[in-house]
Scaffold this motif. Sequence first.
Motif, PDB file in Angstrom:
ATOM      1  N   GLN A 119       0.830  -1.211   0.000  1.00  0.00           N
ATOM      2  CA  GLN A 119       0.000   0.000   0.000  1.00  0.00           C
ATOM      3  C   GLN A 119       0.861   1.257   0.000  1.00  0.00           C
ATOM      4  OE1 GLN A 119      -2.081  -0.438   3.777  1.00  0.00           O
ATOM      5  NE2 GLN A 119      -0.998   1.332   4.589  1.00  0.00           N
ATOM      6  N   VAL A 120       0.281   2.323  -0.550  1.00  0.00           N
ATOM      7  CA  VAL A 120       0.997   3.608  -0.582  1.00  0.00           C
ATOM      8  C   VAL A 120       0.491   4.422   0.599  1.00  0.00           C
ATOM      9  CG1 VAL A 120       1.303   5.725  -1.907  1.00  0.00           C
ATOM     10  CG2 VAL A 120       1.254   3.523  -3.080  1.00  0.00           C
ATOM     11  N   GLY A 121       1.384   5.018   1.388  1.00  0.00           N
ATOM     12  CA  GLY A 121       0.981   5.843   2.532  1.00  0.00           C
ATOM     13  C   GLY A 121       0.670   4.973   3.747  1.00  0.00           C
ATOM     14  N   ASN A 124      -5.233   2.065   5.438  1.00  0.00           N
ATOM     15  CA  ASN A 124      -5.944   1.538   4.265  1.00  0.00           C
ATOM     16  C   ASN A 124      -7.281   0.950   4.691  1.00  0.00           C
ATOM     17  OD1 ASN A 124      -6.052   0.454   1.467  1.00  0.00           O
ATOM     18  ND2 ASN A 124      -6.036  -1.499   2.562  1.00  0.00           N
ATOM     19  N   HIS A 125      -8.290   1.149   3.833  1.00  0.00           N
ATOM     20  CA  HIS A 125      -9.590   0.494   4.039  1.00  0.00           C
ATOM     21  C   HIS A 125      -9.733  -0.588   2.985  1.00  0.00           C
ATOM     22  CE1 HIS A 125     -11.012   3.398   6.940  1.00  0.00           C
ATOM     23  NE2 HIS A 125     -10.705   4.401   6.117  1.00  0.00           N
ATOM     24  N   PRO A 126     -10.118  -1.819   3.433  1.00  0.00           N
ATOM     25  CA  PRO A 126     -10.277  -2.870   2.424  1.00  0.00           C
ATOM     26  C   PRO A 126     -11.505  -2.622   1.550  1.00  0.00           C
ATOM     27  CG  PRO A 126     -10.848  -3.695   4.605  1.00  0.00           C
ATOM     28  CD  PRO A 126     -10.384  -2.291   4.800  1.00  0.00           C
ATOM     29  N   SER A 127     -11.500  -3.236   0.384  1.00  0.00           N
ATOM     30  CA  SER A 127     -12.633  -3.057  -0.542  1.00  0.00           C
ATOM     31  C   SER A 127     -13.800  -3.955  -0.111  1.00  0.00           C
ATOM     32  CB  SER A 127     -12.185  -3.411  -1.959  1.00  0.00           C
ATOM     33  OG  SER A 127     -13.270  -3.289  -2.818  1.00  0.00           O
ATOM     34  N   HIS A 160      -2.503   6.049  -4.420  1.00  0.00           N
ATOM     35  CA  HIS A 160      -3.229   5.669  -3.204  1.00  0.00           C
ATOM     36  C   HIS A 160      -4.437   4.810  -3.540  1.00  0.00           C
ATOM     37  CE1 HIS A 160      -1.159   7.815   0.012  1.00  0.00           C
ATOM     38  NE2 HIS A 160      -0.877   8.743  -0.908  1.00  0.00           N
ATOM     39  N   LEU A 161      -5.111   5.140  -4.667  1.00  0.00           N
ATOM     40  CA  LEU A 161      -6.332   4.407  -5.025  1.00  0.00           C
ATOM     41  C   LEU A 161      -6.039   3.016  -5.585  1.00  0.00           C
ATOM     42  CD1 LEU A 161      -8.529   7.126  -6.827  1.00  0.00           C
ATOM     43  CD2 LEU A 161      -8.887   6.131  -4.575  1.00  0.00           C
TER      44      LEU A 161
END
Length: 549
Positions: A119-121, A124-127, A160-161
Amino acid sequence: MNIFVINGSPKGAGSNSYRLTAAFLEGMKQTLPYIQTRELFISQTDIKPCRGCFSCWNRTPGQCQIQDDMQQVIQDLLWADITIWSFPLYYFTVPGSLKNLIDRQLPMLLPFMEEKEGQVGNGNHPSRYDMSGKRTVLISTCGFYTAEGNYDGVYSLFDHLCGHRNYTAIFCGQGELFRVPELSALTDGYLSHVKQAGREYGNGGISVETQELLKQLLLPRDIFEACADASWGIEKCGGKTGENGSAPKKESDTLVFTRQMAALYRKESYSGKDIVLEMYYTDVDERYQILLGRDGSRVYTDGSLTATTKIETSVTVWRSIAAGEIRGDEAMMQGLYKVTGDFNLMLKWDSYFGSSRPQAEREEAPPSQKSTNMNIMLIPWIVLWVVPAIHKQWGCLISIGVCALVPLIFYRNKKTVYDVLTNVLVTGISIIMLAGASEKWMLPLSYLSFGVMWLGSCFRKWTPLTAHYSKNSYGGDKAFKNPLFVKTNRILTMLWGILYLCTSVFTWFLMRTPVSSLAGLINSVLPVFMGIFTAWFQKWYPAKVAAGK
Ligand SMILES: Cc1cc2nc3c(=O)[nH]c(=O)nc-3n(C[C@H](O)[C@H](O)[C@H](O)COP(=O)(O)O)c2cc1C
C-alpha cells in the motif's frame, strides 16, 4: 471485456481529453473485438458531493444516502474489467467534479483499518467488493507545454487508489492544440500514437517505443508558448488590464490567426536575410506583415515594412489550407490565392513553417533518404557522344565500361527508371557500334532515343523525367503530388525532348561533314543555353502561376 470510460471534462465528448480517449478506444477495439463499452460524461450527470455522514459504512452499509447518478456509477465500476479515467488537469490534479465522484466511492470500501501489501501511505480500508484483476487507465491533457512535472498530484491520488503505478497513464501537454482545426495535421499524428497505444494495450501493454512517442512535444516549447499566448487575442499588458484600467483590447480573429501562423515560424530555417511576408485577407480587407528574422517572427499591423512576399487570399481559403482541408499547391493552381514578390518562401514553406506537418509524417520519413542524381543518367550519354567520335572501338568500350560502373553509384544514390533505361540504351548502342554499325547512323539514333526518352516521360500518367531529379530540392517524392511542380517539370522535359529530337536530325547532317568528329562537342553548345533557361524557368513559371497571371 467490459470497459467503463469516465470523462471528467466539463466539455464532455468535445473535450481534448476525450479526443485522446476515443483514439485509445479505437485502437483497443482493433485488438479486442469483443469489448463492451459504457461511457459516463460527468458534465451530463448529477453527482453531488459526499456529505461525510458515513451512513454507507454504518446505517446502510454499501448504500449512500444521496440518491443521484452515483449508484449507477458504482454498478458500472463493478461491471468493468478496465476503467478509463479521462480528464483535463485542473490545478495540478483532477477537476473538482471528478474528485466528487472519487469521494463518492466510499460505499465501495469497508470501514475497517487494514494494512494492505504494497500500500501507498499509512492506513488503508479494504474493498467491499472483489476488485482483483480489474485494470485502470488514465488519459489526460493539460495546458502547459509538457505533462512532465505537472501530474504529481494525479500520480499521488491514483497511487493511493490503485497501488503504486498500478495503472497505465497517458498524459499529454499542449492539450488545447487538439481544439485548433488548423493544427489537425499535427494533432492527428499524436492521436495516431494514442490509437497505437490502445492497440498495444489490448495486446498486453504499451511498448516502450510508443510510450516515448507519447512523451514527445507536439510543438517545440517556444513555438507552442508563442502560439498559445497569441491565441487569446489580447495584449500582454502586465497580465491585468489595458489602457486606463480598461479590459485588454481584443484582437480580430484574423490577426489572432496570423499571429498563430507567425508563431509556427522555425527560426532555424533563417537563411541570413530577413523575410517580410505580407498577408492580405481579401474578404475582411485586413493586411498584416510577418517579419521572419534570425531571432524569430513578429507581426506588424501598421504596414510599415517593405514586403518581400505578398499573399492575397480570403481568410476562409487560408484557414482551409492551414487545416489541411485543401492542399496549398492545388489551391494556388486553382487561383484561390495569389502570391507576388519573392516566390522562394513558398517553395520552402515547409521548412519555414514545418511544425504544422503531421508528427506521424515527420517520424515516418526515413532519416536519410537517398537522393537521385541526374549526372548518373547524363554521363553515359555524354561519354557515348564524345569518346567514340575520337576513337570508335575504344570509345565504345569506354561507354560500356562507364555503364558497368553506374550500378556501384546506386549504393549512394537512388536509381530512377531513366538511369536504368540509359544504361540499357547506351550499352546497346555501343555494342551495335562495336559490331560494325556506322556512327553516322548510330550517333543520330542515340540523340533520337535520348529525346524520345524525355518526351515519352511527358505523357499524363507518368511523372516527367526532370521531376525525378529536381524533387530532391522539393521534399522528395511528395513533390509529385504538387501539380505546379509536375507541370513546371513537364514543360521543361518536353522542351529538352524536342531539343534532342532536333539534335538527332542536325547530327545526321553533321556526320556527313568534315567536322563529324566534333559532333559531340558542337551539340553541347545548345544544352548549355537550355540549362541556363531551365534554371530561370523553374523559378519564373511557378511565380507567374502563383501571381495569377
Ligand atoms: C480551471 C482550470 C485549471 C487548469 N489547471 C491546469 C494546470 O494546473 N496545469 C495545466 O497544465 N493545465 C491546466 N489547465 C488547462 C487544461 O488542463 C487544458 O486546457 C486541457 O487540455 C483541457 O482539457 P479538456 O478539453 O479535456 O477539458 C486548467 C484549465 C482550467 C479551466
